[in-house]
Design an enzyme around this catalytic site. Structure first.
Site, short mmCIF file in Angstrom:
data_model
loop_
_atom_site.label_atom_id
_atom_site.label_comp_id
_atom_site.label_asym_id
_atom_site.label_seq_id
_atom_site.Cartn_x
_atom_site.Cartn_y
_atom_site.Cartn_z
N GLU A 41 0.78 -1.21 0.13
CA GLU A 41 0.00 0.07 0.03
C GLU A 41 0.87 1.23 -0.06
OE1 GLU A 41 -4.13 -1.62 1.79
OE2 GLU A 41 -2.89 -0.37 3.12
N GLU A 96 -5.60 -8.15 -1.21
CA GLU A 96 -6.51 -7.91 0.09
C GLU A 96 -7.75 -7.67 -0.36
OE1 GLU A 96 -4.60 -5.30 3.15
OE2 GLU A 96 -2.78 -5.92 2.53
C1 BG6 Z 1 -4.45 -2.92 4.69
C2 BG6 Z 1 -3.25 -3.04 5.14
O1 BG6 Z 1 -4.67 -1.35 4.78
O2 BG6 Z 1 -5.74 -3.14 5.20
C3 BG6 Z 1 -3.62 -4.40 6.39
O3 BG6 Z 1 -2.38 -3.44 4.10
C4 BG6 Z 1 -4.43 -4.21 7.21
O4 BG6 Z 1 -1.92 -4.39 7.08
C5 BG6 Z 1 -5.72 -4.27 6.38
O5 BG6 Z 1 -4.49 -4.91 8.23
C6 BG6 Z 1 -6.95 -3.80 7.14
O6 BG6 Z 1 -6.86 -2.91 7.71
P1 BG6 Z 1 -7.25 -2.80 9.58
O7 BG6 Z 1 -7.02 -1.68 9.95
O8 BG6 Z 1 -8.88 -3.31 9.50
O9 BG6 Z 1 -6.35 -3.94 10.06
#
Ligand code: BG6
Length: 485
Positions: free
Chosen positions: A187, A384
């Site tokens: 990211e 993701e």
């Molecule tokens: C992404 C990141 O932004 O979202 C992860 O690459 C992160 O590291 C994931 O965990 C989900 O976000 P959060 O804040 O709910 O953990």
């Protein structure tokens, strides 16, 4: 509408799997020579970003004052065999994880790597391969060695290029024969709104001055190009991607002012970093973006050699995270706001939100895939996606997470739609395939996994792994290559 039951949509070798990051699950934060990373200095709880945004935040780790959930993670460092076995049981074709930089170079600026750290990843990779799970490695995922943030001021300092190059070279050389898929930075564009995690920049090291953020990006682009170069010298077939946070963004209405603002939001937030890494050059909107953010290009250190390096070493594919969409509105000052993945925005009345206020929008994923493929014509990888939700462990030891199944099902349908639109999609690795520490809040209670981990926000629990309903559902999805969803 496409008939999912009868037609194979996803390629035969589609990479179904899951994704994690070292700092959010390994724990063992100071074991076997590992140094502290910036993630180890972020306290748990919804206030973690507010704390890191205080002007005097100095990266001190004070265990009497705060709880640091990343220190223990979910003890994956000790239990990785059990975890990979469960991934194999679900049928994972690949597993995306990161290498903790400070496990390999504890302070970040050493010249010799920590062999004990490398041994851990030797074992982790071999364990994946034992089950024919292809590792997908993120070289740097929000876990800069703390020393590089404290002593060097984070990525705005050009010296970090050398340190990253050394780290990338060590891991690429060690693993290139076993690992085919890589990503250079997680990211990378998230620094637009919150440069703490991806650039190690806080107010005391100049995060409020956008010049520093842009300089840090440039240094990361050069570092990323060097990693691509090293990887391709070792094996030209290695697939080395960028990784961006993509949030499809809509103009609030047909007012041309909102339409233009939205276009610029897309250019600056979603595309700027990917443009440099994929096309090998800065986009034509760069001058306008710098001007909008009061950055004088003369203040940036960008050499002719840097630009040549970027040009010669573009990435092979685009990895991206997708959780939600946003709305751009510059004409209604009083419009209701929504929360989001490091970016908020205006509420969209057509969408539901997650327990954490993120706007759920599967159609936005189909749009994202089309926008990215139209623009770059390179393979895409959804690395993701997922729903952070409160799960309840029932008395008989089950987790009935039908809401998560619904979310994932709709997003897989959207991916299938995009494939039928002509998009070249390599794979899908939902986030936090096993419950882990949240990046933005440090909470364990914000769960994404197919596997429940018995641990609460204060760090109490047995750490037992429990298969949720979504575990069995995803197993079928993989088995049927996405036709049974
Ligand atoms: C992404 C990141 O932004 O979202 C992860 O690459 C992160 O590291 C994931 O965990 C989900 O976000 P959060 O804040 O709910 O953990």
């Amino acid at each position: 509408m496409f008939d999912f039951k009868s037609s194979p949509v996803f390629a035969k070798d589609f990479l179904w799997g899951g994704a994690t990051a070292a700092n959010q699950l390994e724990g063992a934060w100071n074991q076997d020579g590992k140094g502290p990373s910036i993630a180890d200095a972020l306290p748990g709880g919804k206030q973690r970003f507010a704390i890191a945004s205080q002007p005097d935040f100095a990266w001190q780790i004070d265990e009497d004052k705060y709880h640091y959930p990343n220190h223990r993670g979910i003890e994956h460092y000790q239990r990785f065999k059990e975890d990979i076995k469960l991934f194999a049981e679900m049928g994972f074709k690949c597993y995306r994880f990161s290498i903790a930089w400070s496990r390999i170079f504890p302070q970040g600026d050493e010249t010799t790597p920590n062999e004990a750290g490398l041994k851990f990843y030797d074992q982790l990779i071999d364990e994946c391969l034992k089950y024919k799970i292809q590792p997908v490695i993120t070289i740097s995922h929000y876990e800069l060695p703390l020393n590089l943030a404290k002593k060097y001021g984070g990525w705005k300092n050009r010296q970090l290029i050398t340190f990253y190059e050394r780290f990338a070279k060590v891991v690429l050389e060690r693993y290139y024969q076993k690992v085919h898929y890589w990503m250079t930075f997680n990211e990378i564009n998230s620094a637009f709104h919150f440069p703490v995690m991806s650039q190690g920049l806080v107010p005391s090291s100049g995060s409020q001055d956008f010049t520093n953020v842009v300089q840090a990006w440039h240094n990361q682009f050069v570092a990323s190009a060097l990693a691509v170069k090293i990887g391709h010298q070792l094996n030209p077939d290695l697939q080395i991607g960028c990784m961006i946070l993509y949030a499809t963004s809509y103009a609030y209405d047909a007012d041309p002012k909102n339409q233009l603002a939205n276009l610029q939001q897309m250019q600056d937030f979603n595309f700027f970093c990917a443009d440099v890494q994929v096309r090998g050059k800065y986009p034509s909107s760069t001058a306008r973006m710098l001007h909008d953010h009061q950055v004088n290009p003369q203040d940036l250190e960008i050499t002719t050699e840097d630009l040549q390096l970027l040009k010669e070493n573009p990435v092979d594919y685009i990895g991206f995270s997708y959780y939600m969409s946003t709305v751009t509105d510059i004409t209604h000052q009083d419009a209701a706001k929504s929360a989001g993945n490091l970016i908020g925005g205006v509420s969209n009345p057509f969408l539901q939100t997650s327990d954490w206020g993120w706007q759920i929008d599967p159609t936005g994923l189909r749009i994202a895939l089309n926008q990215l493929y139209d623009r770059y014509q390179k393979p895409l990888f959804v690395v993701e996606n997922g729903l952070g939700a409160i799960d309840e462990l029932t008395a008989d030891g089950k987790v009935h997470d039908d809401y998560r199944i619904d979310y994932l099902r709709q997003h897989i349908q959207a991916m299938a739609g995009a494939v039928t639109d002509g998009v070249d999609l390599m794979g899908y690795t939902p986030w936090g395939c096993i419950d882990l520490v949240s990046a933005s809040t440090g909470q364990m209670s914000k769960r994404y996994g197919f596997i429940y981990v018995d641990l609460d926000d204060q760090g109490n629990g047995s750490l037992q792994r429990i298969r949720k309903d979504s575990f069995y559902w995803y197993q079928k999805v993989i088995q049927s290559n996405g036709s049974e969803i």
